[in-house]
Design a protein around this motif. Structure first.
Motif, PDB file in Angstrom:
ATOM      1  N   ASP A 190      17.698 -36.185  79.305  1.00 20.97           N
ATOM      2  CA  ASP A 190      17.315 -36.106  77.902  1.00 20.97           C
ATOM      3  C   ASP A 190      17.825 -34.796  77.300  1.00 20.97           C
ATOM      4  O   ASP A 190      18.096 -33.818  78.002  1.00 20.97           O
ATOM      5  CB  ASP A 190      15.799 -36.203  77.789  1.00 20.97           C
ATOM      6  N   TYR A 193      14.752 -29.526  73.531  1.00 25.87           N
ATOM      7  CA  TYR A 193      13.737 -29.373  72.488  1.00 25.87           C
ATOM      8  C   TYR A 193      13.902 -27.973  71.926  1.00 25.87           C
ATOM      9  O   TYR A 193      13.830 -26.980  72.650  1.00 25.87           O
ATOM     10  CB  TYR A 193      12.333 -29.576  73.060  1.00 25.87           C
ATOM     11  N   CYS A 206       8.661 -34.476  76.400  1.00 20.04           N
ATOM     12  CA  CYS A 206       8.867 -34.718  77.829  1.00 20.04           C
ATOM     13  C   CYS A 206       8.222 -36.039  78.243  1.00 20.04           C
ATOM     14  O   CYS A 206       8.836 -36.845  78.964  1.00 20.04           O
ATOM     15  CB  CYS A 206       8.283 -33.574  78.656  1.00 20.04           C
ATOM     16  N   GLY A 209      10.264 -38.863  76.943  1.00 20.08           N
ATOM     17  CA  GLY A 209      11.492 -39.034  77.719  1.00 20.08           C
ATOM     18  C   GLY A 209      11.243 -39.726  79.046  1.00 20.08           C
ATOM     19  O   GLY A 209      12.006 -40.614  79.448  1.00 20.08           O
ATOM     20  N   LYS A 217      15.043 -33.523  81.890  1.00 15.92           N
ATOM     21  CA  LYS A 217      15.311 -32.997  80.560  1.00 15.92           C
ATOM     22  C   LYS A 217      16.129 -31.719  80.649  1.00 15.92           C
ATOM     23  O   LYS A 217      15.889 -30.876  81.526  1.00 15.92           O
ATOM     24  CB  LYS A 217      13.994 -32.724  79.829  1.00 15.92           C
ATOM     25  N   ALA A 228       8.454 -29.474  82.117  1.00 13.78           N
ATOM     26  CA  ALA A 228       9.387 -30.550  82.475  1.00 13.78           C
ATOM     27  C   ALA A 228       9.209 -30.964  83.925  1.00 13.78           C
ATOM     28  O   ALA A 228       9.228 -32.168  84.248  1.00 13.78           O
ATOM     29  CB  ALA A 228      10.817 -30.098  82.215  1.00 13.78           C
TER      30      ALA A 228
END
Length: 291
Positions: A190, A193, A206, A209, A217, A228
């Motif tokens: 992903d 942010y 998160c 995703g 991520k 994460a």
């Protein structure tokens, strides 16, 4: 099961920042992207290239997966970046703005021409509408390409969209990339942010995703690593259930119908349980500190 590699947290680190490269040795992320592109000013790119390649070749990052992001193929720095990265032999070379299967093949040929080690794979950043629409072709173009990386900031710009909670404007593109990755057996990460102070928003993204199906991520700040890692790891309850499903399946062989906690268990449930335990075991095998 042994070849699975966790990529819950993959952190961008500017190749021009010597202190950041040093600090990255102790950050508990699963992977690092030593960046020569967006985070490096034009006049600093040659020095960043040298520093990032030396860092990648140093072996100083433990079990962390170390990659180098080169500048895009249409820039003046790309050829020198790619040659130097191939010589350094990182775990992977990350290339921005990969829009076609032909682009993948050109990169793979160039890596071979520069004698990149066999273990150095290609990660393709897909970050434009064209790339999303051709994601399956990109992902299937070469076995050397192992990971798709979402470039969500560029995608927002190209779509004339906005960054909003829930990422509704991006969901069609994200979905196409996920479908392409799963159809071709690739990993898909992903995008980043941007607001490092918005912990709640980051954790929500998160969770989104993970729910969508991303493997992990990409991150822009060390403070995002813990969240994460937690979000993209199986929970204790998920691990317990996976073990229970596999036990029930083993004990119920030959009985015709297998159930676990009142629910019927089929092959698809067994495969999902095995995947959860594979991820759990691979994370557990990491050295203390996450790498």
């Amino acid at each position: 099961m042994s070849d699975f590699r966790p990529r819950r947290s993959v952190l961008y680190m500017p190749g021009s920042n010597e202190r950041a490269l040093e600090k990255a040795r102790s950050i508990p992320c699963d992977g690092l992207i030593l960046d020569l592109e967006d985070s490096v000013a034009p006049d600093a790119k040659p020095a960043a290239r040298e520093a990032a390649c030396a860092a990648a070749a140093s072996g100083a990052y433990g079990a962390r997966e170390v990659t180098i992001r080169v500048n895009a193929a249409d820039t003046d720095w790309h050829a020198d970046d790619l040659a130097a990265a191939c010589a350094a032999g990182p775990d992977a070379i990350v290339v921005p703005k990969v829009d076609s299967a032909d682009a993948v093949l050109r990169l793979v040929d160039a890596m071979a021409a520069h004698d990149a080690p066999d273990r150095t794979t290609l990660w393709a950043m897909i970050e434009t509408p064209v790339a999303m629409l051709h994601a399956e072709e990109i992902a299937a173009a070469s076995e050397r390409l192992t990971v798709l990386v979402m470039g969500t900031n560029d995608l927002v710009k190209e779509l004339y969209a906005e960054h909003v909670p829930g990422r509704q404007p991006l969901l069609p593109g994200l979905g196409l990339a996920l479908l392409a990755a799963r159809a071709t057996g690739k990993v898909v990460l992903d995008g980043v942010y941007n607001d490092v102070k918005d912990t709640d928003g980051f954790l929500a993204e998160c969770d989104q995703g993970r729910q969508l199906g991303f493997d992990g991520k990409t991150l822009i700040h060390p403070g995002q690593v813990e969240g994460a890692n937690r979000a993209f790891a199986p929970s204790e309850s998920a691990v317990e259930e996976a073990r229970g499903i596999l036990q029930a399946w083993e004990e119920g062989k030959g009985s015709g119908v297998v159930t676990y906690r009142g629910r019927m268990v089929e092959n698809l449930h067994v495969e999902s349980a095995e995947r959860i335990l594979r991820i759990h075991d691979a994370i557990g095998a990491l050295a203390p500190g996450g790498a």
